[in-house]
Scaffold this motif. Structure first.
Motif, mmCIF file in Angstrom:
data_model
loop_
_atom_site.group_PDB
_atom_site.id
_atom_site.type_symbol
_atom_site.label_atom_id
_atom_site.label_comp_id
_atom_site.label_asym_id
_atom_site.label_seq_id
_atom_site.Cartn_x
_atom_site.Cartn_y
_atom_site.Cartn_z
ATOM 1 N N LYS A 108 24.674 92.967 -58.423
ATOM 2 C CA LYS A 108 24.715 91.634 -57.864
ATOM 3 C C LYS A 108 23.774 91.497 -56.666
ATOM 4 C CE LYS A 108 28.322 90.895 -60.583
ATOM 5 N NZ LYS A 108 28.255 90.049 -61.789
ATOM 6 N N VAL A 138 22.752 82.169 -53.237
ATOM 7 C CA VAL A 138 23.141 82.347 -54.637
ATOM 8 C C VAL A 138 24.637 82.625 -54.685
ATOM 9 C CG1 VAL A 138 20.864 83.219 -55.353
ATOM 10 C CG2 VAL A 138 22.616 84.821 -54.572
ATOM 11 N N SER A 139 25.221 82.462 -55.830
ATOM 12 C CA SER A 139 26.645 82.734 -55.991
ATOM 13 C C SER A 139 26.899 84.236 -56.013
ATOM 14 C CB SER A 139 27.167 82.097 -57.279
ATOM 15 O OG SER A 139 26.525 82.680 -58.413
ATOM 16 N N ASP A 141 28.285 86.062 -58.168
ATOM 17 C CA ASP A 141 28.135 86.733 -59.461
ATOM 18 C C ASP A 141 26.698 86.744 -59.972
ATOM 19 O OD1 ASP A 141 27.923 84.049 -59.942
ATOM 20 O OD2 ASP A 141 29.331 83.996 -61.628
ATOM 21 N N THR A 142 25.735 86.316 -59.136
ATOM 22 C CA THR A 142 24.327 86.309 -59.550
ATOM 23 C C THR A 142 23.799 87.741 -59.634
ATOM 24 O OG1 THR A 142 23.947 84.173 -58.503
ATOM 25 C CG2 THR A 142 22.001 85.500 -59.008
ATOM 26 N N GLU A 143 23.189 88.065 -60.783
ATOM 27 C CA GLU A 143 22.629 89.401 -60.999
ATOM 28 C C GLU A 143 21.189 89.469 -60.483
ATOM 29 O OE1 GLU A 143 23.936 92.116 -62.432
ATOM 30 O OE2 GLU A 143 25.880 91.306 -63.076
ATOM 31 N N THR A 145 17.357 89.988 -60.639
ATOM 32 C CA THR A 145 16.399 89.739 -61.717
ATOM 33 C C THR A 145 15.369 90.860 -61.764
ATOM 34 O OG1 THR A 145 14.832 88.529 -60.340
ATOM 35 C CG2 THR A 145 16.674 87.274 -61.292
ATOM 36 N N TYR A 170 14.613 84.142 -54.547
ATOM 37 C CA TYR A 170 15.750 83.217 -54.575
ATOM 38 C C TYR A 170 15.680 82.115 -53.518
ATOM 39 C CZ TYR A 170 17.563 87.153 -57.272
ATOM 40 O OH TYR A 170 17.721 88.168 -58.187
#
Length: 243
Positions: A108, A138-139, A141-143, A145, A170
């Protein structure tokens, strides 16, 4: 009312007039994308000049009891009148004093940011450490990239890895703040309270200066070994990373 402190000791208050302990030409610039800066001049007979140590002393500025700047003295100038000019860089510059080693990343984005700050805290002095505060870019749970993972093939300063692997990918801004003695670092969408106008109380022109810069000082050195023997049996240049 404005006050200036060096390592917790007050050297100036706009509410007090002291003909001996004068602070001249204070100028404060707060920036959203950079560390910000603060500069001032101490009179030749200022009683607390010896408190200031380049790249070590922590300088803070308060407005009506609220801290609006925190950083370190990064360079000094001594003029013909024995007045000491001090230039300070904001505390976000502390992130240049640590490095993030190459690693394969996954997981994350929030966890990665916290890992970067934890790595920084483990390798710097206590006054340069931060507590992770708000993350709202970002939230949770954002992975990460692939753009983020590609940036981890070499040594980066903490500032560089955050900029290249997180902010450039981001968006958002880094923000530092102190609450109840805790130094927080936030990664936020909107900075809040930003104003590009510098605070300038006066202007002072120096006609002769003796400058001591810290730009050539390494705050981090990572030994990486030496190259192989050349045809004459000599070792090549040493390889290292300096920040």
């Amino acid at each position: 009312m404005y006050t200036i402190h060096v390592d917790g000791q007050m050297i100036f208050s706009s509410a007090l007039y002291d003909d001996i302990d004068k602070v001249l030409s204070p100028s404060l610039s707060l920036e959203t994308s950079n560390a910000g800066s603060f500069s001032f001049v101490l009179s030749s007979n200022h009683s607390k000049r010896d408190l200031i140590h380049k790249m070590k002393s922590i300088i803070t500025v308060e407005q009506d009891g609220v801290q609006i700047f925190r950083g370190r003295a990064s360079s000094t100038e001594l003029d013909i009148y024995n007045q000491l000019s001090v230039y300070c860089e904001g505390e976000k510059a502390f992130l240049n004093d640590s490095v993030f080693a190459p690693s394969e990343l996954s997981g994350k984005v929030h966890a990665f940011f916290k890992k970067i700050i934890a790595n920084h805290n483990a390798t710097v002095e206590e006054e340069k450490r931060f507590t992770v505060g708000i993350i709202d870019v970002v939230s949770e749970d954002t992975e990460l990239t692939s753009d983020s993972r590609e940036q981890t093939i070499t040594y980066w300063t903490t500032s560089e890895i955050i900029q290249d692997s997180l902010i450039d990918v981001y968006g958002g801004y880094l923000r530092t703040r102190t609450v109840d003695g805790i130094h927080y670092i936030d990664w936020v969408k909107e900075y809040g309270g930003a104003n590009t106008q510098p605070i300038e109380f006066s202007v002072n022109l120096l006609d002769m200066t003796n400058t001591h810069e810290a730009s050539d000082v390494f705050t981090v050195l990572v030994p990486l070994g030496v190259s192989e023997l050349d045809d004459d049996g000599n070792y090549g240049d040493a390889c290292y990373g300096g920040y």
